[in-house]
Design a protein around this motif. Structure first.
Motif, PDB file in Angstrom:
ATOM      1  N   GLN A 198       0.806  -1.207   0.065  1.00 18.50           N
ATOM      2  CA  GLN A 198       0.019  -0.025  -0.074  1.00 18.50           C
ATOM      3  C   GLN A 198       0.705   1.167  -0.105  1.00 18.50           C
ATOM      4  OE1 GLN A 198      -2.680   0.423   3.537  1.00 18.50           O
ATOM      5  NE2 GLN A 198      -3.651   2.109   2.400  1.00 18.50           N
ATOM      6  N   ASN A 199       1.974   1.359   0.760  1.00 18.54           N
ATOM      7  CA  ASN A 199       2.642   2.338   0.936  1.00 18.54           C
ATOM      8  C   ASN A 199       3.889   2.518  -0.221  1.00 18.54           C
ATOM      9  OD1 ASN A 199       4.451   0.464   1.927  1.00 18.54           O
ATOM     10  ND2 ASN A 199       4.772   1.521   4.083  1.00 18.54           N
ATOM     11  N   LYS A 200       3.836   1.887  -1.217  1.00 20.73           N
ATOM     12  CA  LYS A 200       4.916   1.804  -2.422  1.00 20.73           C
ATOM     13  C   LYS A 200       4.257   2.190  -3.525  1.00 20.73           C
ATOM     14  CE  LYS A 200       7.864   0.197   0.521  1.00 20.73           C
ATOM     15  NZ  LYS A 200       9.159   1.053   1.041  1.00 20.73           N
ATOM     16  N   LEU A 201       3.606   3.276  -3.517  1.00 24.09           N
ATOM     17  CA  LEU A 201       2.844   3.439  -4.990  1.00 24.09           C
ATOM     18  C   LEU A 201       3.877   3.988  -5.902  1.00 24.09           C
ATOM     19  CD1 LEU A 201       0.324   4.114  -6.801  1.00 24.09           C
ATOM     20  CD2 LEU A 201       0.264   6.157  -5.658  1.00 24.09           C
ATOM     21  N   GLN A 202       4.888   4.618  -5.427  1.00 29.00           N
ATOM     22  CA  GLN A 202       5.827   5.350  -6.375  1.00 29.00           C
ATOM     23  C   GLN A 202       6.904   4.078  -7.010  1.00 29.00           C
ATOM     24  OE1 GLN A 202       8.586   8.062  -4.771  1.00 29.00           O
ATOM     25  NE2 GLN A 202       9.567   8.639  -6.696  1.00 29.00           N
ATOM     26  N   ARG A 203       7.189   3.299  -6.085  1.00 29.48           N
ATOM     27  CA  ARG A 203       7.886   1.987  -6.748  1.00 29.48           C
ATOM     28  C   ARG A 203       6.865   1.384  -7.628  1.00 29.48           C
ATOM     29  NH1 ARG A 203      10.177  -2.451  -2.299  1.00 29.48           N
ATOM     30  NH2 ARG A 203       7.884  -2.926  -2.495  1.00 29.48           N
ATOM     31  N   SER A 204       5.728   1.097  -7.209  1.00 25.49           N
ATOM     32  CA  SER A 204       4.725   0.395  -7.944  1.00 25.49           C
ATOM     33  C   SER A 204       4.734   0.916  -9.592  1.00 25.49           C
ATOM     34  CB  SER A 204       3.500   0.127  -7.451  1.00 25.49           C
ATOM     35  OG  SER A 204       2.555  -0.493  -8.196  1.00 25.49           O
ATOM     36  N   LEU A 205       4.322   2.351  -9.553  1.00 29.27           N
ATOM     37  CA  LEU A 205       4.363   2.784 -10.963  1.00 29.27           C
ATOM     38  C   LEU A 205       5.566   2.833 -11.609  1.00 29.27           C
ATOM     39  CD1 LEU A 205       2.278   6.002  -9.711  1.00 29.27           C
ATOM     40  CD2 LEU A 205       1.631   4.108 -11.478  1.00 29.27           C
ATOM     41  N   MET A 206       6.793   3.083 -10.856  1.00 30.19           N
ATOM     42  CA  MET A 206       8.025   2.720 -11.605  1.00 30.19           C
ATOM     43  C   MET A 206       8.200   1.602 -12.262  1.00 30.19           C
ATOM     44  SD  MET A 206      10.702   5.319  -9.414  1.00 30.19           S
ATOM     45  CE  MET A 206      12.099   4.839 -10.411  1.00 30.19           C
ATOM     46  N   ASN A 207       7.769   0.573 -11.344  1.00 34.93           N
ATOM     47  CA  ASN A 207       7.997  -0.776 -12.092  1.00 34.93           C
ATOM     48  C   ASN A 207       7.203  -1.070 -13.235  1.00 34.93           C
ATOM     49  OD1 ASN A 207      10.025  -1.840 -10.315  1.00 34.93           O
ATOM     50  ND2 ASN A 207       8.651  -2.567  -8.632  1.00 34.93           N
ATOM     51  N   ALA A 208       5.992  -0.493 -13.103  1.00 37.12           N
ATOM     52  CA  ALA A 208       4.884  -0.791 -14.190  1.00 37.12           C
ATOM     53  C   ALA A 208       5.288   0.160 -15.554  1.00 37.12           C
ATOM     54  CB  ALA A 208       3.600  -0.104 -13.942  1.00 37.12           C
ATOM     55  N   TYR A 209       6.039   1.432 -15.253  1.00 40.11           N
ATOM     56  CA  TYR A 209       6.502   2.174 -16.437  1.00 40.11           C
ATOM     57  C   TYR A 209       7.616   1.207 -17.082  1.00 40.11           C
ATOM     58  CZ  TYR A 209       3.373   5.936 -15.438  1.00 40.11           C
ATOM     59  OH  TYR A 209       2.317   6.812 -15.209  1.00 40.11           O
ATOM     60  N   GLN A 210       8.493   0.686 -16.328  1.00 35.12           N
ATOM     61  CA  GLN A 210       9.601  -0.177 -16.928  1.00 35.12           C
ATOM     62  C   GLN A 210       9.086  -1.141 -17.477  1.00 35.12           C
ATOM     63  OE1 GLN A 210      12.031  -0.893 -13.415  1.00 35.12           O
ATOM     64  NE2 GLN A 210      13.291   0.989 -13.625  1.00 35.12           N
ATOM     65  N   PRO A 259       0.718   0.264 -24.699  1.00 33.44           N
ATOM     66  CA  PRO A 259       0.200  -0.482 -23.603  1.00 33.44           C
ATOM     67  C   PRO A 259      -0.529   0.399 -22.827  1.00 33.44           C
ATOM     68  CG  PRO A 259       2.488  -0.724 -24.084  1.00 33.44           C
ATOM     69  CD  PRO A 259       2.293   0.312 -25.007  1.00 33.44           C
ATOM     70  N   SER A 260      -1.712   0.073 -22.267  1.00 33.19           N
ATOM     71  CA  SER A 260      -2.547   0.820 -21.353  1.00 33.19           C
ATOM     72  C   SER A 260      -2.364   0.461 -19.987  1.00 33.19           C
ATOM     73  CB  SER A 260      -3.946   0.530 -21.678  1.00 33.19           C
ATOM     74  OG  SER A 260      -4.313  -0.724 -21.473  1.00 33.19           O
ATOM     75  N   LEU A 261      -2.281   1.387 -19.098  1.00 34.61           N
ATOM     76  CA  LEU A 261      -2.141   1.261 -17.566  1.00 34.61           C
ATOM     77  C   LEU A 261      -3.505   1.862 -16.860  1.00 34.61           C
ATOM     78  CD1 LEU A 261       0.005   0.665 -15.253  1.00 34.61           C
ATOM     79  CD2 LEU A 261       0.650   3.275 -15.451  1.00 34.61           C
ATOM     80  N   THR A 262      -4.031   0.965 -15.880  1.00 41.58           N
ATOM     81  CA  THR A 262      -4.964   1.276 -14.963  1.00 41.58           C
ATOM     82  C   THR A 262      -4.234   0.988 -13.612  1.00 41.58           C
ATOM     83  OG1 THR A 262      -6.345   0.537 -16.570  1.00 41.58           O
ATOM     84  CG2 THR A 262      -7.237   0.741 -14.278  1.00 41.58           C
ATOM     85  N   SER A 263      -4.530   2.055 -12.638  1.00 41.19           N
ATOM     86  CA  SER A 263      -4.156   1.779 -11.128  1.00 41.19           C
ATOM     87  C   SER A 263      -5.400   1.822 -10.375  1.00 41.19           C
ATOM     88  CB  SER A 263      -3.424   3.194 -10.879  1.00 41.19           C
ATOM     89  OG  SER A 263      -2.284   3.400 -11.740  1.00 41.19           O
ATOM     90  N   MET A 264      -5.278   0.945  -9.244  1.00 38.85           N
ATOM     91  CA  MET A 264      -6.193   0.645  -8.474  1.00 38.85           C
ATOM     92  C   MET A 264      -5.643   0.306  -7.098  1.00 38.85           C
ATOM     93  SD  MET A 264      -7.819  -2.858  -9.593  1.00 38.85           S
ATOM     94  CE  MET A 264      -8.709  -3.227  -8.441  1.00 38.85           C
ATOM     95  N   GLN A 309      -1.111  -2.046 -10.219  1.00 32.11           N
ATOM     96  CA  GLN A 309      -0.984  -1.429 -11.713  1.00 32.11           C
ATOM     97  C   GLN A 309      -1.368  -2.356 -12.764  1.00 32.11           C
ATOM     98  OE1 GLN A 309      -0.760   1.813 -11.230  1.00 32.11           O
ATOM     99  NE2 GLN A 309      -0.005   1.231  -9.217  1.00 32.11           N
ATOM    100  N   ILE A 310      -2.328  -2.449 -13.555  1.00 31.77           N
ATOM    101  CA  ILE A 310      -2.935  -3.253 -14.605  1.00 31.77           C
ATOM    102  C   ILE A 310      -2.362  -2.703 -15.962  1.00 31.77           C
ATOM    103  CG2 ILE A 310      -4.661  -4.481 -15.617  1.00 31.77           C
ATOM    104  CD1 ILE A 310      -6.233  -3.995 -12.900  1.00 31.77           C
ATOM    105  N   ILE A 311      -1.639  -3.483 -16.630  1.00 29.59           N
ATOM    106  CA  ILE A 311      -1.065  -3.345 -17.841  1.00 29.59           C
ATOM    107  C   ILE A 311      -1.866  -4.292 -18.797  1.00 29.59           C
ATOM    108  CG2 ILE A 311       0.880  -2.993 -19.617  1.00 29.59           C
ATOM    109  CD1 ILE A 311       2.696  -2.757 -16.748  1.00 29.59           C
ATOM    110  N   ARG A 312      -2.268  -3.696 -20.038  1.00 23.49           N
ATOM    111  CA  ARG A 312      -2.839  -4.359 -20.946  1.00 23.49           C
ATOM    112  C   ARG A 312      -2.187  -3.996 -22.357  1.00 23.49           C
ATOM    113  NH1 ARG A 312      -7.898  -3.517 -18.023  1.00 23.49           N
ATOM    114  NH2 ARG A 312      -8.371  -5.607 -16.961  1.00 23.49           N
ATOM    115  N   ILE A 313      -1.814  -5.132 -23.171  1.00 22.43           N
ATOM    116  CA  ILE A 313      -1.280  -4.861 -24.656  1.00 22.43           C
ATOM    117  C   ILE A 313      -1.792  -5.987 -25.423  1.00 22.43           C
ATOM    118  CG2 ILE A 313       0.816  -6.087 -23.794  1.00 22.43           C
ATOM    119  CD1 ILE A 313       2.178  -3.765 -25.645  1.00 22.43           C
ATOM    120  N   ASN A 314      -1.913  -5.769 -26.513  1.00 27.12           N
ATOM    121  CA  ASN A 314      -2.130  -6.611 -27.667  1.00 27.12           C
ATOM    122  C   ASN A 314      -1.076  -6.645 -28.785  1.00 27.12           C
ATOM    123  OD1 ASN A 314      -4.925  -7.033 -26.902  1.00 27.12           O
ATOM    124  ND2 ASN A 314      -5.547  -4.885 -27.538  1.00 27.12           N
TER     125      ASN A 314
END
Length: 98
Positions: free
Chosen positions: A35-47, A67-72, A84-89
């Motif tokens: 829960q308290n690692k949003l910045q790390r989570s987003l950085m991992n998702a972007y990588q 790629p699309s990114l949804t955060s929740m 972080q949910i990434i979807r790609i076709n």
């Protein structure tokens, strides 16, 4: 934590071309962190999204959408998580040698 899970949502092949096959693949990638690692989570998702843009398969021409990114916030477990949910076709077409 963090955890990354890749799911193949769908795959299909078409007979669009007479001398090659085209394949389509839809993926969902879940990047889960505390829960308290949003910045790390987003950085991992972007990588991971950057890596998704660089996928190559020898013998195939590979295309993809952006790629699309949804955060929740996921509270379905006893611990609240950032998700972080990434979807790609992808579309892959066999290359032919002449």
């Amino acid at each position: 934590m963090p955890v990354c899970r890749v799911q193949l949502l769908s795959s299909d092949s078409t007979n669009q071309f007479s001398n090659a096959r085209q394949y389509g693949y839809s993926f969902q990638i879940d990047v889960v962190d505390a829960q308290n690692k949003l910045q790390r989570s987003l950085m991992n998702a972007y990588q991971i999204m950057q890596i998704c843009r660089q996928v190559r398969i020898p013998g195939y021409a590979v295309g993809h959408d952006e790629p699309s990114l949804t955060s929740m916030v996921d509270s379905s477990t006893n611990q609240i998580l950032n998700r972080q949910i990434i979807r790609i076709n992808y579309s892959a077409i066999e290359t032919t040698a002449f």
